[in-house]
Design a protein around this motif. Structure first.
Motif, short mmCIF file in Angstrom:
data_model
loop_
_atom_site.label_atom_id
_atom_site.label_comp_id
_atom_site.label_asym_id
_atom_site.label_seq_id
_atom_site.Cartn_x
_atom_site.Cartn_y
_atom_site.Cartn_z
N MET A 3 0.83 -0.64 0.00
CA MET A 3 0.33 -0.01 0.44
C MET A 3 0.96 1.10 0.06
SD MET A 3 -3.24 -1.04 0.19
CE MET A 3 -4.06 0.95 0.65
N ASP A 4 -0.17 2.52 -0.34
CA ASP A 4 0.67 3.91 -0.22
C ASP A 4 1.12 3.74 0.73
OD1 ASP A 4 1.68 6.27 -1.30
OD2 ASP A 4 0.62 6.42 -2.61
N SER A 5 2.62 4.48 1.11
CA SER A 5 3.21 4.91 2.59
C SER A 5 3.09 6.10 2.25
CB SER A 5 4.69 4.35 2.90
OG SER A 5 5.41 5.29 1.83
N ARG A 6 2.76 7.05 1.57
CA ARG A 6 2.86 8.10 1.45
C ARG A 6 1.40 9.19 3.10
NH1 ARG A 6 2.08 10.22 -4.39
NH2 ARG A 6 1.10 8.04 -4.90
N LEU A 10 -11.75 11.22 4.44
CA LEU A 10 -11.70 10.26 5.44
C LEU A 10 -12.11 8.67 5.36
CD1 LEU A 10 -8.40 10.40 7.40
CD2 LEU A 10 -10.70 11.22 9.08
N GLU A 11 -13.22 8.79 5.36
CA GLU A 11 -13.84 7.43 5.12
C GLU A 11 -12.96 6.39 3.60
OE1 GLU A 11 -17.45 9.19 5.62
OE2 GLU A 11 -17.81 8.44 7.85
N ARG A 15 -10.66 3.20 4.24
CA ARG A 15 -11.33 1.57 3.51
C ARG A 15 -9.64 1.54 3.12
NH1 ARG A 15 -15.95 4.90 2.26
NH2 ARG A 15 -15.99 4.32 -0.03
N ARG A 16 -8.99 2.30 2.28
CA ARG A 16 -8.07 1.81 1.77
C ARG A 16 -6.60 1.82 2.84
NH1 ARG A 16 -11.23 4.03 -1.51
NH2 ARG A 16 -11.71 3.42 -3.64
N HIS A 23 -10.99 11.07 -5.42
CA HIS A 23 -9.98 12.52 -5.42
C HIS A 23 -8.95 11.51 -4.95
CE1 HIS A 23 -9.06 16.36 -4.29
NE2 HIS A 23 -8.62 15.59 -3.13
N LEU A 24 -8.64 11.64 -4.24
CA LEU A 24 -7.95 10.39 -3.43
C LEU A 24 -6.51 9.83 -4.79
CD1 LEU A 24 -8.74 8.35 -0.42
CD2 LEU A 24 -7.35 10.15 -0.44
N GLN A 25 -7.55 9.57 -5.48
CA GLN A 25 -6.56 8.05 -6.61
C GLN A 25 -5.83 9.48 -7.10
OE1 GLN A 25 -6.52 4.90 -5.99
NE2 GLN A 25 -7.87 3.75 -8.08
N ALA A 26 -6.67 10.99 -8.04
CA ALA A 26 -6.04 11.65 -8.95
C ALA A 26 -4.73 11.87 -7.93
CB ALA A 26 -7.03 12.87 -9.39
#
Length: 576
Positions: A1-4, A19-20, A24-25, A306-309
């Motif tokens: 998973m992304d650690s950023r 945040l919700e 989940r990710r 938004h998170l993906q982008a």
């Protein structure tokens, strides 16, 4: 998973829902806002930073342990964001800020926002800067724009706060008093027929309107109903607009967002005018109220994308697809600080998806949550949500707006009439005449199975969502349109109308429609028999609409009477 680590400036309801999606990710998030804010209530893994999202020192503190900064509200200090970005570059680090501070700064100033859109050749209403807030200056503007016009604060305005309708010279003094000590601009009055909105995901950092197709992805066009300048209802998809208008609105929204730097989700509010033209009203560089429905109704929500982008992840194919139609109703505070809970409980009992924001007691008009009702079609949804609309009005002490925001079935298209080419349209005049005579609302379109297969497939998929009960598909030659529409529409009945082509007698078109494989029926009428196509659609609709049923029976009785009359006349002639 992304650690950023992602830092969110603002911890209100938009930050909470973002945040919700992150939780989940397992995406790490830190929030800058006061203690107990809606987002901080559910962020047990990271305490974040306590303070104001407009405080430069608090922003610096948040940025010190984040890799990406984003916003849930645009009223942030963009100058400290600019400095942080420059410092990051000079130190060889990489702090990403999305959307860009340039985009946020421009959008913060609504007049500069309008000028940026104008430079990008985006259709907007005419706007004039107010250099000095004086009665003389506004009288001059009144002669230029004509009355009425809107006087607006350039900065710090939201939910109608900071706007004043100047209907005549008598309104100039109270307008200046209401908006005193603020930079102003004036905007031409827009007589719109509907307010629309489109959520757009921007995947590239640059600002370039020529690359909008590559850098943006959009959700379907929705209809918004506002009351007291606050969004009350969102209908997804928008009611009473054609597929062509939906696509135009999406293209316009995507081009508008391509004008701004930075990645992420943007909300685009628009006006649909009487001549079917569309104007962009305002841009929000963040998740938006008009996109809440995407949480349950779409493959991925506005918060997911938004998170993906902003993390540079690819946007999945069909991520913005509408899986089920939805109506979103905001849960607003009333005179009683706890009365909004009545609406939440009623929504639960009605089977709606309820989101409460954890804001404690309410003040009148404050957004305390929202509910989303899902269904198979818009007619069904409007029936389901009507009692909740009435309760929401009662809680707020409002006269019911049911006549404005509830069902509009009179003009809701029930029949979709599509042809493969504009040259086929003249053959459909008799069909249109029947539908008009029966008072059956319909929409027309050109959807070629060969030249525009993707547009044809998208149209067919969405007809049921938009309340279309029957599709009449007319085609000549190879006549693949009715069969392909039937394949993509799945449950909506399709009536095939073979059109006699310029070469041949139409037999090949007829056979193409009748010889569909088992499981994908096309209910086919005779060549050029547009009357029967319309009557077939009317008989299908008559099964649940008593008014249409009565008109169909009247037509049949009139035809029988005409036949008997002709028989009687012929008998009389033979006896003379």
């Amino acid at each position: 998973m992304d650690s950023r680590m992602i830092g969110i400036l603002g911890g209100g309801q938009l930050g909470r829902m973002l945040l919700e999606a992150a939780n989940r990710r397992n995406i790490r998030v830190a929030v800058l806002d006061k203690k107990g804010s809606p987002a901080k209530q559910i962020n047990a893994t990271n305490p974040g930073v306590e303070g104001s999202f407009a405080d430069p020192q608090a922003i610096r503190k948040l940025a010190s342990h984040c890799d990406v900064l984003t916003v849930e509200i645009e009223h942030v200090d963009t100058y400290v964001l600019e400095k942080l970005e420059n410092e990051s570059k000079s130190q060889g680090k990489k702090l990403e800020i999305h959307p860009s501070w340039q985009a946020i700064r421009t959008i913060q100033d609504k007049y500069l926002q309008k000028m940026t859109l104008l430079e990008g050749k985006i259709d907007i209403s005419r706007s004039i800067a107010v250099p000095t807030a004086s009665e003389m200056e506004l009288r001059k503007i009144g002669s230029q724009l004509r009355y009425p016009f809107m006087l607006k604060a350039r900065t710090g305005a939201y939910d109608g706060r900071g706007n004043y309708a100047v209907k005549s010279e008598k309104d100039i003094e109270p307008a200046l008093d209401a908006l005193k000590d603020r930079p102003l601009y004036a905007e031409e009055w827009v007589n719109f027929t509907m307010e629309l909105a489109v959520m757009v995901v921007k995947t590239e950092d640059k600002a370039d309107t020529s690359s909008w197709e590559m850098s943006t992805v959009s959700y379907p066009t929705v209809e918004t109903i506002h009351e007291d300048s606050i969004c009350k209802l969102v209908y997804a998809p928008a009611r009473q607009i054609s597929n062509e208008t939906d696509q135009r609105a999406q293209r316009l929204a995507r081009k508008a967002i391509a004008s701004f730097k930075g990645k992420g989700i943007f909300g685009v509010e628009m006006f649909l005018l009487k001549d079917d033209s569309i104007l962009v009203n305002e841009i929000a560089p963040r998740p938006h109220n008009s996109g809440h429905y995407t949480i349950e109704s779409c493959r991925l929500s506005q918060y997911d994308l938004h998170l993906q982008a902003i993390l540079g992840r690819p946007i999945p194919a069909k991520a913005t697809a509408l899986l089920r139609p939805a109506i979103m109703l905001n849960i607003l505070g009333g005179d009683d600080p706890k009365s909004f809970l009545q609406l939440a409980s009623a929504a639960d009992a009605a089977g709606a998806k309820v989101h409460l924001y954890g804001k404690g007691d309410a003040t009148k008009g404050r957004k305390m949550g929202h509910l989303t009702m899902l269904g198979n079609n818009m007619d069904e949804l409007e029936d389901d949500v009507e009692p909740l609309i009435r309760l929401a009005d009662k809680i707020r002490g409002k006269q019911s707006t049911h006549g404005i925001s509830a069902p509009k079935r009179i003009s809701q298209p029930l029949v979709g009439v599509v042809t493969g080419s504009i040259s086929d349209q003249p053959h459909l005049e008799a069909c249109y005449n029947i539908l008009n005579d029966f008072g059956i609302p319909y929409e027309r379109g050109i959807k070629s199975a060969h030249r525009t297969p993707e547009a044809m497939a998208e149209y067919a998929r969405n007809t049921g969502f938009r309340g279309i009960k029957v599709i009449i598909a007319a085609a000549g030659g190879a006549a693949h349109l009715p069969g392909m529409v039937a394949a993509f529409s799945k449950s909506t009945p399709v009536i095939g109308l073979p059109i006699k082509p310029s070469i041949g007698d139409g037999w090949d078109s007829l056979v193409s429609m009748t010889n569909m494989p088992r499981g994908c029926p096309v209910l086919t009428v005779g060549v050029n028999n547009a009357v029967n196509a319309a009557l077939g659609a009317a008989r299908i609709l008559a099964q649940w609409d008593q008014t249409i049923k009565a008109r169909v029976e009247e037509y049949v009785n009139n035809a029988a009477a005409e036949s008997l009359e002709n028989d009687h006349k012929l008998l009389q002639e033979s006896q003379t």
